[in-house]
Design a protein around this motif. Structure first.
Motif, PDB file in Angstrom:
ATOM      1  N   ASP A  90       0.842  -1.198   0.000  1.00 16.28           N
ATOM      2  CA  ASP A  90       0.000   0.000   0.000  1.00 16.28           C
ATOM      3  C   ASP A  90       0.880   1.252   0.000  1.00 16.28           C
ATOM      4  N   ASN A  92      -0.068   4.311   0.202  1.00 14.82           N
ATOM      5  CA  ASN A  92      -0.562   5.351   1.117  1.00 14.82           C
ATOM      6  C   ASN A  92      -0.252   5.061   2.581  1.00 14.82           C
ATOM      7  N   LEU A  93       0.051   3.810   2.890  1.00 17.41           N
ATOM      8  CA  LEU A  93       0.208   3.430   4.289  1.00 17.41           C
ATOM      9  C   LEU A  93       1.356   4.168   4.984  1.00 17.41           C
ATOM     10  N   VAL A  96       0.082   7.483   5.995  1.00 19.74           N
ATOM     11  CA  VAL A  96      -0.927   7.334   7.043  1.00 19.74           C
ATOM     12  C   VAL A  96      -0.257   7.086   8.394  1.00 19.74           C
ATOM     13  N   GLY A 264      -9.702  13.790   6.795  1.00 19.51           N
ATOM     14  CA  GLY A 264      -8.413  13.217   6.420  1.00 19.51           C
ATOM     15  C   GLY A 264      -7.526  14.116   5.597  1.00 19.51           C
ATOM     16  N   LEU A 268      -3.267  13.571   2.571  1.00 16.62           N
ATOM     17  CA  LEU A 268      -3.317  12.580   3.638  1.00 16.62           C
ATOM     18  C   LEU A 268      -2.715  13.131   4.930  1.00 16.62           C
ATOM     19  N   THR A 271      -4.919  12.042   7.800  1.00 13.31           N
ATOM     20  CA  THR A 271      -5.517  10.709   7.699  1.00 13.31           C
ATOM     21  C   THR A 271      -4.776   9.769   8.640  1.00 13.31           C
ATOM     22  N   LEU A 273      -4.604   6.290  11.162  1.00 14.81           N
ATOM     23  CA  LEU A 273      -4.836   4.890  10.806  1.00 14.81           C
ATOM     24  C   LEU A 273      -6.294   4.485  10.986  1.00 14.81           C
ATOM     25  N   TYR A 275      -8.985   6.371  10.761  1.00 15.71           N
ATOM     26  CA  TYR A 275      -9.805   6.959   9.696  1.00 15.71           C
ATOM     27  C   TYR A 275      -9.528   6.266   8.363  1.00 15.71           C
ATOM     28  N   TYR A 276      -8.298   5.899   8.109  1.00 20.64           N
ATOM     29  CA  TYR A 276      -7.963   5.170   6.887  1.00 20.64           C
ATOM     30  C   TYR A 276      -8.642   3.801   6.884  1.00 20.64           C
ATOM     31  N   GLN A 279     -12.204   4.382   5.959  1.00 16.33           N
ATOM     32  CA  GLN A 279     -12.360   4.622   4.522  1.00 16.33           C
ATOM     33  C   GLN A 279     -12.324   3.321   3.735  1.00 16.33           C
ATOM     34  N   GLN A 280     -11.364   2.467   4.020  1.00 16.11           N
ATOM     35  CA  GLN A 280     -11.218   1.229   3.268  1.00 16.11           C
ATOM     36  C   GLN A 280     -12.412   0.290   3.486  1.00 16.11           C
TER      37      GLN A 280
END
Length: 320
Positions: A90, A92-93, A96, A264, A268, A271, A273, A275-276, A279-280
């Motif tokens: 990921d 984006n992780l 985040v 978020g 990001l 954003t 963890l 909230y992420y 979202q997912q």
């Protein structure tokens, strides 16, 4: 065949009691067994609640992380370790996790330092301190969503904060839209919301410090800062440990403030963890990947808590 004395029962003579040396069967409901049963009855509700609301959900989350569950399409199929591979890939992780670390660090430092400073101030025997204690603690009992919505209006570009700054000739930014100011704003809102709880805990700890120790330190020539560092901090260190654990775990679970104030953004920058994860799972309907993110969050909280618990041996002072 001889009969075991534990199982043998000898009836006493008519109108008499067992003679000396004759074994007597012990009753099943002894005092010890009754006490054990009472103890189990008292802990059973808590144990059942832990199993139903903690252990069982964790087991289900682990199971769901091995599946891909699309609620809208009604699909639920086994994917093995694909969600964990997706976690490692990921893009984006990392951002985040960085936002989560910034929020947690800022919240813990500001919350604990401000709470301790307020507790030291309110521990003084001055007039009106009861009113100030009430004022500082009142945000704790206010609805979190209502508190956040009010601050959302205050932090807008034309909100109350910038209006106050304009009275002294300062043009404030749009606090919730700048990448740097957005995170700072969310942290400050959360600090003001919960600082009263830690303040009360610190205040209770400060009032438990024996006054004789301060008198002895003063006689030895210790200045106020030395008395605070060498007497106050060691004696309230168990409370510092408690508040730090509570604050760190709470900072990793923040959701409502981010959802109401910034959603978020920008990008990001806020954003975190949780909230992420939301979202997912609930916006993009990737429930399997959301379960995997929740396991990551659980491992982070567990690691930090164990680290603090082990670190306590170096700096936490217990009178015993």
């Amino acid at each position: 065949m001889p009969v075991s004395p534990r199982t043998a029962v000898v009836d006493p003579p008519e109108g008499g009691s067992p003679t000396a040396g004759q074994p007597v069967r012990r009753p099943f409901w002894t005092r010890r067994r009754r006490d054990q049963l009472a103890g189990l009855a008292f802990v059973a509700p808590q144990l059942a609640g832990s199993v139903v609301f903690v252990l069982l959900p964790i087991a289900l989350v682990v199971r769901y992380s091995l599946y891909e569950w699309n609620v809208l399409a009604g699909e639920f199929h086994y994917t093995g370790g694909d969600n964990y591979t997706k976690l490692l890939d990921d893009a984006n992780l990392p951002e985040v996790l960085k936002s989560t670390a910034l929020f947690s660090a800022g919240l813990v430092v500001l919350n604990l330092s401000l709470a301790l400073a307020l507790a030291v101030l309110l521990n003084q025997k001055l007039r009106g301190m009861t009113v100030f204690r009430t004022l500082f603690f009142s945000p704790v009992v206010v609805s979190l969503v209502a508190w956040t919505i009010v601050w959302g209006f205050l932090l807008q570009a034309e909100g109350g904060i910038n209006g106050l700054l304009r009275t002294v000739g300062v043009d404030g930014p749009n606090w919730l839209r700048g990448e740097g100011s957005a995170m700072f704003s969310v942290v400050v809102v959360q600090v003001f919301k919960n600082v009263g709880l830690n303040m009360v805990l610190f205040l209770a700890a400060l009032q438990g410090v024996p006054r004789e120790l301060y008198e002895a330190a003063r006689i030895d020539g210790a200045d106020p800062w030395r008395r605070f560092r060498s007497v106050t901090v060691p004696l309230i260190s168990p409370t510092i440990l408690l508040t730090s654990v509570i604050t760190i775990v709470g900072s990793l679970q923040v959701f409502a403030q981010v959802a109401v104030l910034t959603q978020g953004g920008p990008k990001l920058s806020t954003t975190v963890l949780v909230y992420y994860l939301y979202q997912q799972a609930f916006q993009f309907h990737h429930f399997g990947y959301g379960a995997t993110l929740s396991i990551l969050l659980l491992l982070i909280v567990l690691a930090l808590t164990v680290f603090q618990w082990q670190l306590r041996k170096r700096w936490v002072f217990y009178e015993t």
